[in-house]
Scaffold this motif. Structure first.
Motif, PDB file in Angstrom:
ATOM      1  N   THR A   1       0.814  -1.218   0.000  1.00 29.86           N
ATOM      2  CA  THR A   1       0.000   0.000   0.000  1.00 29.86           C
ATOM      3  C   THR A   1       0.846   1.266   0.000  1.00 29.86           C
ATOM      4  OG1 THR A   1      -0.168  -0.037   2.414  1.00 29.86           O
ATOM      5  CG2 THR A   1      -1.906  -1.173   1.159  1.00 29.86           C
ATOM      6  N   SER A   2       2.161   1.117  -0.091  1.00 30.94           N
ATOM      7  CA  SER A   2       3.062   2.272  -0.120  1.00 30.94           C
ATOM      8  C   SER A   2       4.313   1.894  -0.895  1.00 30.94           C
ATOM      9  CB  SER A   2       3.443   2.705   1.295  1.00 30.94           C
ATOM     10  OG  SER A   2       4.262   1.727   1.905  1.00 30.94           O
ATOM     11  N   LEU A   3       5.088   2.896  -1.295  1.00 37.02           N
ATOM     12  CA  LEU A   3       6.326   2.628  -2.022  1.00 37.02           C
ATOM     13  C   LEU A   3       7.364   1.905  -1.160  1.00 37.02           C
ATOM     14  CD1 LEU A   3       6.691   5.860  -4.186  1.00 37.02           C
ATOM     15  CD2 LEU A   3       5.836   3.617  -4.861  1.00 37.02           C
ATOM     16  N   PRO A   4       7.515   2.257   0.119  1.00 38.67           N
ATOM     17  CA  PRO A   4       8.448   1.466   0.945  1.00 38.67           C
ATOM     18  C   PRO A   4       8.049  -0.008   1.028  1.00 38.67           C
ATOM     19  CG  PRO A   4       8.015   3.572   1.998  1.00 38.67           C
ATOM     20  CD  PRO A   4       7.065   3.467   0.835  1.00 38.67           C
ATOM     21  N   GLU A   5       6.754  -0.284   1.137  1.00 39.26           N
ATOM     22  CA  GLU A   5       6.308  -1.680   1.162  1.00 39.26           C
ATOM     23  C   GLU A   5       6.598  -2.367  -0.171  1.00 39.26           C
ATOM     24  OE1 GLU A   5       2.270  -2.269   2.324  1.00 39.26           O
ATOM     25  OE2 GLU A   5       2.456  -1.076   4.148  1.00 39.26           O
ATOM     26  N   ALA A   6       6.396  -1.647  -1.265  1.00 38.22           N
ATOM     27  CA  ALA A   6       6.679  -2.217  -2.579  1.00 38.22           C
ATOM     28  C   ALA A   6       8.162  -2.526  -2.720  1.00 38.22           C
ATOM     29  CB  ALA A   6       6.228  -1.261  -3.676  1.00 38.22           C
ATOM     30  N   ARG A   7       9.019  -1.623  -2.229  1.00 35.64           N
ATOM     31  CA  ARG A   7      10.458  -1.869  -2.289  1.00 35.64           C
ATOM     32  C   ARG A   7      10.836  -3.105  -1.479  1.00 35.64           C
ATOM     33  NH1 ARG A   7      11.956   2.751  -0.693  1.00 35.64           N
ATOM     34  NH2 ARG A   7      12.857   2.344   1.367  1.00 35.64           N
ATOM     35  N   ALA A   8      10.193  -3.280  -0.341  1.00 35.66           N
ATOM     36  CA  ALA A   8      10.456  -4.467   0.483  1.00 35.66           C
ATOM     37  C   ALA A   8      10.043  -5.741  -0.252  1.00 35.66           C
ATOM     38  CB  ALA A   8       9.721  -4.348   1.816  1.00 35.66           C
ATOM     39  N   CYS A   9       8.915  -5.684  -0.967  1.00 34.09           N
ATOM     40  CA  CYS A   9       8.463  -6.854  -1.735  1.00 34.09           C
ATOM     41  C   CYS A   9       9.477  -7.224  -2.808  1.00 34.09           C
ATOM     42  CB  CYS A   9       7.100  -6.582  -2.360  1.00 34.09           C
ATOM     43  SG  CYS A   9       5.727  -6.465  -1.208  1.00 34.09           S
ATOM     44  N   LEU A  10      10.006  -6.214  -3.491  1.00 36.04           N
ATOM     45  CA  LEU A  10      11.007  -6.481  -4.517  1.00 36.04           C
ATOM     46  C   LEU A  10      12.252  -7.118  -3.907  1.00 36.04           C
ATOM     47  CD1 LEU A  10      10.886  -3.226  -6.692  1.00 36.04           C
ATOM     48  CD2 LEU A  10       9.986  -5.473  -7.283  1.00 36.04           C
ATOM     49  N   THR A  11      12.673  -6.581  -2.778  1.00 41.85           N
ATOM     50  CA  THR A  11      13.856  -7.111  -2.094  1.00 41.85           C
ATOM     51  C   THR A  11      13.671  -8.576  -1.719  1.00 41.85           C
ATOM     52  OG1 THR A  11      14.361  -4.919  -1.206  1.00 41.85           O
ATOM     53  CG2 THR A  11      15.405  -6.793  -0.122  1.00 41.85           C
ATOM     54  N   GLU A  12      12.432  -8.948  -1.416  1.00 35.20           N
ATOM     55  CA  GLU A  12      12.139 -10.319  -1.002  1.00 35.20           C
ATOM     56  C   GLU A  12      11.795 -11.237  -2.171  1.00 35.20           C
ATOM     57  OE1 GLU A  12       9.085  -9.711   1.886  1.00 35.20           O
ATOM     58  OE2 GLU A  12      10.382  -8.462   3.150  1.00 35.20           O
ATOM     59  N   GLY A  13      11.984 -10.727  -3.401  1.00 31.75           N
ATOM     60  CA  GLY A  13      11.871 -11.581  -4.576  1.00 31.75           C
ATOM     61  C   GLY A  13      10.538 -11.609  -5.271  1.00 31.75           C
ATOM     62  N   ALA A  14       9.616 -10.711  -4.917  1.00 34.15           N
ATOM     63  CA  ALA A  14       8.318 -10.695  -5.585  1.00 34.15           C
ATOM     64  C   ALA A  14       8.465 -10.204  -7.030  1.00 34.15           C
ATOM     65  CB  ALA A  14       7.345  -9.802  -4.826  1.00 34.15           C
ATOM     66  N   ILE A  15       7.743 -10.841  -7.937  1.00 35.48           N
ATOM     67  CA  ILE A  15       7.777 -10.485  -9.359  1.00 35.48           C
ATOM     68  C   ILE A  15       6.687  -9.449  -9.631  1.00 35.48           C
ATOM     69  CG2 ILE A  15       7.591 -11.336 -11.713  1.00 35.48           C
ATOM     70  CD1 ILE A  15       9.987 -12.419 -10.167  1.00 35.48           C
ATOM     71  N   PRO A  16       7.043  -8.257 -10.153  1.00 33.73           N
ATOM     72  CA  PRO A  16       6.013  -7.247 -10.441  1.00 33.73           C
ATOM     73  C   PRO A  16       5.096  -7.699 -11.573  1.00 33.73           C
ATOM     74  CG  PRO A  16       8.212  -6.274 -10.381  1.00 33.73           C
ATOM     75  CD  PRO A  16       8.397  -7.751 -10.422  1.00 33.73           C
ATOM     76  N   VAL A  17       3.790  -7.465 -11.400  1.00 31.66           N
ATOM     77  CA  VAL A  17       2.823  -7.733 -12.461  1.00 31.66           C
ATOM     78  C   VAL A  17       1.840  -6.577 -12.521  1.00 31.66           C
ATOM     79  CG1 VAL A  17       2.974 -10.229 -12.311  1.00 31.66           C
ATOM     80  CG2 VAL A  17       1.280  -9.032 -10.927  1.00 31.66           C
ATOM     81  N   GLY A  18       1.279  -6.368 -13.705  1.00 27.63           N
ATOM     82  CA  GLY A  18       0.201  -5.398 -13.848  1.00 27.63           C
ATOM     83  C   GLY A  18      -1.119  -6.149 -13.821  1.00 27.63           C
ATOM     84  N   GLY A  19      -1.728  -6.268 -14.998  1.00 29.38           N
ATOM     85  CA  GLY A  19      -2.955  -7.049 -15.087  1.00 29.38           C
ATOM     86  C   GLY A  19      -2.702  -8.508 -15.381  1.00 29.38           C
ATOM     87  N   ALA A  20      -1.419  -8.877 -15.559  1.00 25.17           N
ATOM     88  CA  ALA A  20      -0.989 -10.248 -15.858  1.00 25.17           C
ATOM     89  C   ALA A  20      -1.555 -10.786 -17.166  1.00 25.17           C
ATOM     90  CB  ALA A  20      -1.343 -11.200 -14.711  1.00 25.17           C
ATOM     91  N   THR A  21      -2.030  -9.900 -18.050  1.00 26.83           N
ATOM     92  CA  THR A  21      -2.592 -10.367 -19.318  1.00 26.83           C
ATOM     93  C   THR A  21      -1.532 -10.953 -20.232  1.00 26.83           C
ATOM     94  OG1 THR A  21      -2.372  -8.124 -20.204  1.00 26.83           O
ATOM     95  CG2 THR A  21      -4.505  -8.721 -19.265  1.00 26.83           C
ATOM     96  N   LEU A  22      -0.271 -10.531 -20.069  1.00 25.34           N
ATOM     97  CA  LEU A  22       0.786 -10.987 -20.959  1.00 25.34           C
ATOM     98  C   LEU A  22       1.579 -12.169 -20.400  1.00 25.34           C
ATOM     99  CD1 LEU A  22       2.118  -7.476 -22.026  1.00 25.34           C
ATOM    100  CD2 LEU A  22       0.741  -9.033 -23.400  1.00 25.34           C
ATOM    101  N   VAL A  23       1.568 -12.339 -19.082  1.00 24.93           N
ATOM    102  CA  VAL A  23       2.420 -13.367 -18.482  1.00 24.93           C
ATOM    103  C   VAL A  23       1.644 -14.600 -18.029  1.00 24.93           C
ATOM    104  CG1 VAL A  23       4.121 -11.678 -17.729  1.00 24.93           C
ATOM    105  CG2 VAL A  23       2.261 -12.322 -16.177  1.00 24.93           C
ATOM    106  N   TRP A  24       0.331 -14.512 -17.990  1.00 26.12           N
ATOM    107  CA  TRP A  24      -0.448 -15.615 -17.433  1.00 26.12           C
ATOM    108  C   TRP A  24      -0.242 -16.915 -18.203  1.00 26.12           C
ATOM    109  CZ3 TRP A  24      -2.540 -15.630 -12.804  1.00 26.12           C
ATOM    110  CH2 TRP A  24      -3.392 -16.678 -12.457  1.00 26.12           C
ATOM    111  N   ALA A  25      -0.279 -16.829 -19.531  1.00 26.21           N
ATOM    112  CA  ALA A  25      -0.101 -18.035 -20.337  1.00 26.21           C
ATOM    113  C   ALA A  25       1.296 -18.619 -20.140  1.00 26.21           C
ATOM    114  CB  ALA A  25      -0.342 -17.732 -21.813  1.00 26.21           C
ATOM    115  N   THR A  26       2.303 -17.745 -20.019  1.00 24.97           N
ATOM    116  CA  THR A  26       3.672 -18.211 -19.785  1.00 24.97           C
ATOM    117  C   THR A  26       3.777 -18.916 -18.449  1.00 24.97           C
ATOM    118  OG1 THR A  26       4.566 -16.414 -21.123  1.00 24.97           O
ATOM    119  CG2 THR A  26       6.084 -17.499 -19.605  1.00 24.97           C
TER     120      THR A  26
END
Length: 242
Positions: free
Chosen positions: A7-32
């Motif tokens: 819910t904030s940019l610091p939380e998002a940065r923490a997610c990235l640090t912990e290996g979370a993969i960024p997604v938007g609507g996942a319309t392009l990666v879902w099939a992969t």
């Protein structure tokens, strides 16, 4: 797969640090993912306020394409409205189109607006140019630009089974030093071309003459005529808005 919703940019940065993969609507990666396996955790910016802004000079990466309306310049609104089907636009995001797609339908519009990207790095958010965004692909938070005098967008008819449709994005800006400037960007297949031309007192034919020795000037007669028509339209809009 665990979907994390910071819910904030610091939380998002923490997610990235912990290996979370960024997604938007996942319309392009879902099939992969269905084919190759899902990541352990993914992250969406849909709850981050900075990624959901929508205004005259800014657009968040988490904004769904169908929400891009007349609060943004015409060139960006029309580009978003022409992407995929209504179902796709209700799911796909601005960031997913710019960073996750090879078509990058919003890129010509963002280019003529001179947009800068707000991205999230290891030390926090910072602004960068579009070429660096595309080359390094940091986490996109949103786009920022100056309001143009006028802008426009045109996508030619798609040939079934052929390359991506040819698109033309235009914008006119008043520059303090040199007067009005026409900015032009096209997508030809998977190639993106852009140019800037001072346009004080010039018509569309004059601008095309100035582009004769560029890659845009080397396009086919049919495509050059489509570009000329779009330039004429945006110059007329610019004159009417002054």
């Amino acid at each position: 797969m665990l979907l994390r919703l910071p819910t904030s940019l610091p939380e998002a940065r923490a997610c990235l640090t912990e290996g979370a993969i960024p997604v938007g609507g996942a319309t392009l990666v879902w099939a992969t993912w269905q084919r190759d396996g899902f990541p352990e955790q993914a992250m969406s910016l849909r709850e981050v306020p900075e990624a959901n802004v929508l205004g005259a000079e800014e657009l968040g990466a988490a904004v769904l394409l169908h929400r891009v309306d007349d609060r943004v310049p015409e060139v960006l609104r029309a580009a978003a409205a022409g992407i995929g089907t209504g179902a796709v636009r209700r799911t796909a995001t601005v960031g997913g189109n710019l960073v996750g797609s090879t078509l990058r339908c919003l890129l010509p519009a963002a280019t003529v607006l001179g947009a800068r990207a707000l991205v999230l790095g290891v030390d926090g958010p910072y602004e960068t140019e579009l070429p660096e965004l595309l080359a390094k692909q940091p986490l996109l938070i949103g786009l920022r630009w100056r309001i143009p005098v006028a802008s426009g967008y045109r996508k030619l008819a798609e040939v079934p089974g052929g390359p991506p449709p040819f698109v033309i994005a235009t914008a006119v800006y008043d520059t303090l030093a040199a007067g009005p400037e026409l900015r032009l960007a096209v997508r030809d297949g998977y190639e993106f071309l852009s140019e800037r031309v001072p346009c004080e007192g010039l018509g569309a034919t004059d601008v095309m003459s100035a582009l004769a020795d560029t890659a845009i000037g080397a396009l086919s007669d049919e495509l050059r005529e489509a570009v000329r028509e779009q330039i004429a339209t945006v110059l007329e809009r610019a004159t009417g808005s002054r």
